[in-house]
Design a protein around this motif. Structure first.
Motif, PDB file in Angstrom:
ATOM      1  N   LEU A   4      42.868   4.437 -58.352  1.00  0.00           N
ATOM      2  CA  LEU A   4      43.723   5.381 -57.629  1.00  0.00           C
ATOM      3  C   LEU A   4      43.835   6.718 -58.362  1.00  0.00           C
ATOM      4  CD1 LEU A   4      45.445   5.741 -55.098  1.00  0.00           C
ATOM      5  CD2 LEU A   4      47.381   4.798 -56.368  1.00  0.00           C
ATOM      6  N   SER A   5      43.841   6.700 -59.676  1.00  0.00           N
ATOM      7  CA  SER A   5      43.940   7.963 -60.430  1.00  0.00           C
ATOM      8  C   SER A   5      42.693   8.825 -60.214  1.00  0.00           C
ATOM      9  CB  SER A   5      44.161   7.694 -61.919  1.00  0.00           C
ATOM     10  OG  SER A   5      43.074   7.003 -62.474  1.00  0.00           O
ATOM     11  N   THR A   6      41.536   8.206 -60.048  1.00  0.00           N
ATOM     12  CA  THR A   6      40.303   8.945 -59.760  1.00  0.00           C
ATOM     13  C   THR A   6      40.378   9.582 -58.377  1.00  0.00           C
ATOM     14  OG1 THR A   6      39.033   7.439 -61.159  1.00  0.00           O
ATOM     15  CG2 THR A   6      37.791   8.771 -59.565  1.00  0.00           C
ATOM     16  N   ILE A   7      40.891   8.835 -57.416  1.00  0.00           N
ATOM     17  CA  ILE A   7      41.047   9.370 -56.060  1.00  0.00           C
ATOM     18  C   ILE A   7      42.015  10.552 -56.074  1.00  0.00           C
ATOM     19  CG2 ILE A   7      41.939   8.874 -53.750  1.00  0.00           C
ATOM     20  CD1 ILE A   7      40.933   5.977 -54.169  1.00  0.00           C
ATOM     21  N   LYS A   8      43.120  10.411 -56.787  1.00  0.00           N
ATOM     22  CA  LYS A   8      44.106  11.506 -56.862  1.00  0.00           C
ATOM     23  C   LYS A   8      43.499  12.731 -57.526  1.00  0.00           C
ATOM     24  CE  LYS A   8      48.448   9.020 -56.681  1.00  0.00           C
ATOM     25  NZ  LYS A   8      49.732   8.804 -57.337  1.00  0.00           N
ATOM     26  N   GLN A   9      42.716  12.521 -58.561  1.00  0.00           N
ATOM     27  CA  GLN A   9      42.067  13.652 -59.230  1.00  0.00           C
ATOM     28  C   GLN A   9      41.122  14.356 -58.263  1.00  0.00           C
ATOM     29  OE1 GLN A   9      39.670  12.554 -62.590  1.00  0.00           O
ATOM     30  NE2 GLN A   9      39.469  14.659 -63.300  1.00  0.00           N
ATOM     31  N   HIS A  10      40.353  13.587 -57.510  1.00  0.00           N
ATOM     32  CA  HIS A  10      39.416  14.172 -56.549  1.00  0.00           C
ATOM     33  C   HIS A  10      40.152  14.967 -55.467  1.00  0.00           C
ATOM     34  CE1 HIS A  10      35.906  14.626 -54.014  1.00  0.00           C
ATOM     35  NE2 HIS A  10      36.640  14.209 -53.001  1.00  0.00           N
ATOM     36  N   GLU A  14      48.815  15.332 -57.867  1.00  0.00           N
ATOM     37  CA  GLU A  14      49.438  15.019 -59.152  1.00  0.00           C
ATOM     38  C   GLU A  14      49.550  13.506 -59.307  1.00  0.00           C
ATOM     39  OE1 GLU A  14      50.333  17.058 -61.628  1.00  0.00           O
ATOM     40  OE2 GLU A  14      49.574  18.776 -60.492  1.00  0.00           O
ATOM     41  N   ILE A  15      49.235  13.009 -60.498  1.00  0.00           N
ATOM     42  CA  ILE A  15      49.243  11.566 -60.751  1.00  0.00           C
ATOM     43  C   ILE A  15      50.630  10.961 -60.539  1.00  0.00           C
ATOM     44  CG2 ILE A  15      49.686  11.615 -63.230  1.00  0.00           C
ATOM     45  CD1 ILE A  15      47.041   9.439 -61.543  1.00  0.00           C
ATOM     46  N   ASP A  16      51.682  11.752 -60.782  1.00  0.00           N
ATOM     47  CA  ASP A  16      53.057  11.262 -60.632  1.00  0.00           C
ATOM     48  C   ASP A  16      53.516  11.232 -59.173  1.00  0.00           C
ATOM     49  OD1 ASP A  16      53.160  11.051 -63.377  1.00  0.00           O
ATOM     50  OD2 ASP A  16      54.134  12.989 -63.653  1.00  0.00           O
ATOM     51  N   PHE A  17      52.800  11.893 -58.288  1.00  0.00           N
ATOM     52  CA  PHE A  17      53.152  11.904 -56.866  1.00  0.00           C
ATOM     53  C   PHE A  17      52.654  10.602 -56.250  1.00  0.00           C
ATOM     54  CE2 PHE A  17      52.189  12.901 -52.393  1.00  0.00           C
ATOM     55  CZ  PHE A  17      53.447  13.313 -51.976  1.00  0.00           C
ATOM     56  N   THR A  18      53.602   9.764 -55.805  1.00  0.00           N
ATOM     57  CA  THR A  18      53.241   8.431 -55.312  1.00  0.00           C
ATOM     58  C   THR A  18      53.499   8.248 -53.823  1.00  0.00           C
ATOM     59  OG1 THR A  18      55.413   7.575 -55.940  1.00  0.00           O
ATOM     60  CG2 THR A  18      53.642   7.364 -57.570  1.00  0.00           C
ATOM     61  N   ASP A  19      54.002   9.264 -53.144  1.00  0.00           N
ATOM     62  CA  ASP A  19      54.335   9.127 -51.720  1.00  0.00           C
ATOM     63  C   ASP A  19      53.131   8.748 -50.863  1.00  0.00           C
ATOM     64  OD1 ASP A  19      56.822   9.915 -52.556  1.00  0.00           O
ATOM     65  OD2 ASP A  19      56.900  11.747 -51.358  1.00  0.00           O
ATOM     66  N   ASP A  20      51.949   9.175 -51.248  1.00  0.00           N
ATOM     67  CA  ASP A  20      50.752   8.925 -50.441  1.00  0.00           C
ATOM     68  C   ASP A  20      49.858   7.810 -50.999  1.00  0.00           C
ATOM     69  OD1 ASP A  20      51.512  10.863 -48.655  1.00  0.00           O
ATOM     70  OD2 ASP A  20      50.225  12.418 -49.497  1.00  0.00           O
ATOM     71  N   ASP A  21      50.342   7.071 -51.980  1.00  0.00           N
ATOM     72  CA  ASP A  21      49.521   6.029 -52.597  1.00  0.00           C
ATOM     73  C   ASP A  21      49.046   4.983 -51.586  1.00  0.00           C
ATOM     74  OD1 ASP A  21      49.854   7.368 -54.949  1.00  0.00           O
ATOM     75  OD2 ASP A  21      50.859   5.719 -56.007  1.00  0.00           O
ATOM     76  N   ASN A  22      49.930   4.548 -50.713  1.00  0.00           N
ATOM     77  CA  ASN A  22      49.553   3.554 -49.714  1.00  0.00           C
ATOM     78  C   ASN A  22      48.472   4.120 -48.792  1.00  0.00           C
ATOM     79  OD1 ASN A  22      49.851   0.970 -48.378  1.00  0.00           O
ATOM     80  ND2 ASN A  22      50.821   2.115 -46.704  1.00  0.00           N
ATOM     81  N   LEU A  23      48.644   5.355 -48.366  1.00  0.00           N
ATOM     82  CA  LEU A  23      47.669   6.017 -47.504  1.00  0.00           C
ATOM     83  C   LEU A  23      46.310   6.129 -48.210  1.00  0.00           C
ATOM     84  CD1 LEU A  23      47.189   7.567 -44.829  1.00  0.00           C
ATOM     85  CD2 LEU A  23      47.910   9.631 -46.038  1.00  0.00           C
ATOM     86  N   LEU A  24      46.318   6.504 -49.469  1.00  0.00           N
ATOM     87  CA  LEU A  24      45.073   6.628 -50.230  1.00  0.00           C
ATOM     88  C   LEU A  24      44.377   5.274 -50.378  1.00  0.00           C
ATOM     89  CD1 LEU A  24      46.265   9.134 -52.966  1.00  0.00           C
ATOM     90  CD2 LEU A  24      44.679   9.607 -51.097  1.00  0.00           C
ATOM     91  N   ASN A  25      45.147   4.218 -50.559  1.00  0.00           N
ATOM     92  CA  ASN A  25      44.562   2.877 -50.632  1.00  0.00           C
ATOM     93  C   ASN A  25      43.931   2.472 -49.303  1.00  0.00           C
ATOM     94  OD1 ASN A  25      44.879   1.866 -53.339  1.00  0.00           O
ATOM     95  ND2 ASN A  25      47.074   1.912 -52.974  1.00  0.00           N
TER      96      ASN A  25
END
Length: 108
Positions: A4-10, A14-25
């Motif tokens: 997930l950190s690689t996806i966020k970097q791409h 920001e790594i601390d922003f987690t609101d969209d983590d489910n969407l990114l997964n």
């Protein structure tokens, strides 16, 4: 799967922003399925997978495939709706298609 950190970097998230983590997964799973569908092959993340050993045409995920998946995820993250009003429309990035080209099985 892609970290997930690689996806966020791409996606410049920001790594601390987690609101969209489910969407990114969800997008990560969609990208894996897209690659599998386009190449007509099953994806594997390790040669130790029992199914990998028994698959006549396995596809081991490498940097090119990860790059294509990141292109897809980034595109879907930026373009969340089917219609984009008021902006230049764009298809799935040609880069993803080009990266997957060597892995596609034709005539099946």
């Amino acid at each position: 799967m892609i970290d997930l950190s690689t996806i966020k970097q791409h996606c410049n998230i920001e790594i601390d922003f987690t609101d969209d983590d489910n969407l990114l997964n969800i997008y990560m799973k969609m990208a894996a399925q897209y690659v599998s569908n386009v190449t007509r092959r099953n994806l594997y993340y390790s040669t130790e997978d029992e199914d990998y050993k028994n698959d006549p045409q396995p596809l081991l995920v490498d940097e090119l495939i990860i790059g294509a998946m990141l292109q897809l995820i980034g595109h879907w993250y930026e373009n969340r709706e089917a219609i984009n009003i008021g902006n230049i429309t764009s298809e799935i990035p040609i880069t993803a298609t080009m990266l997957l080209q060597p892995y596609i099985i034709y005539g099946v």
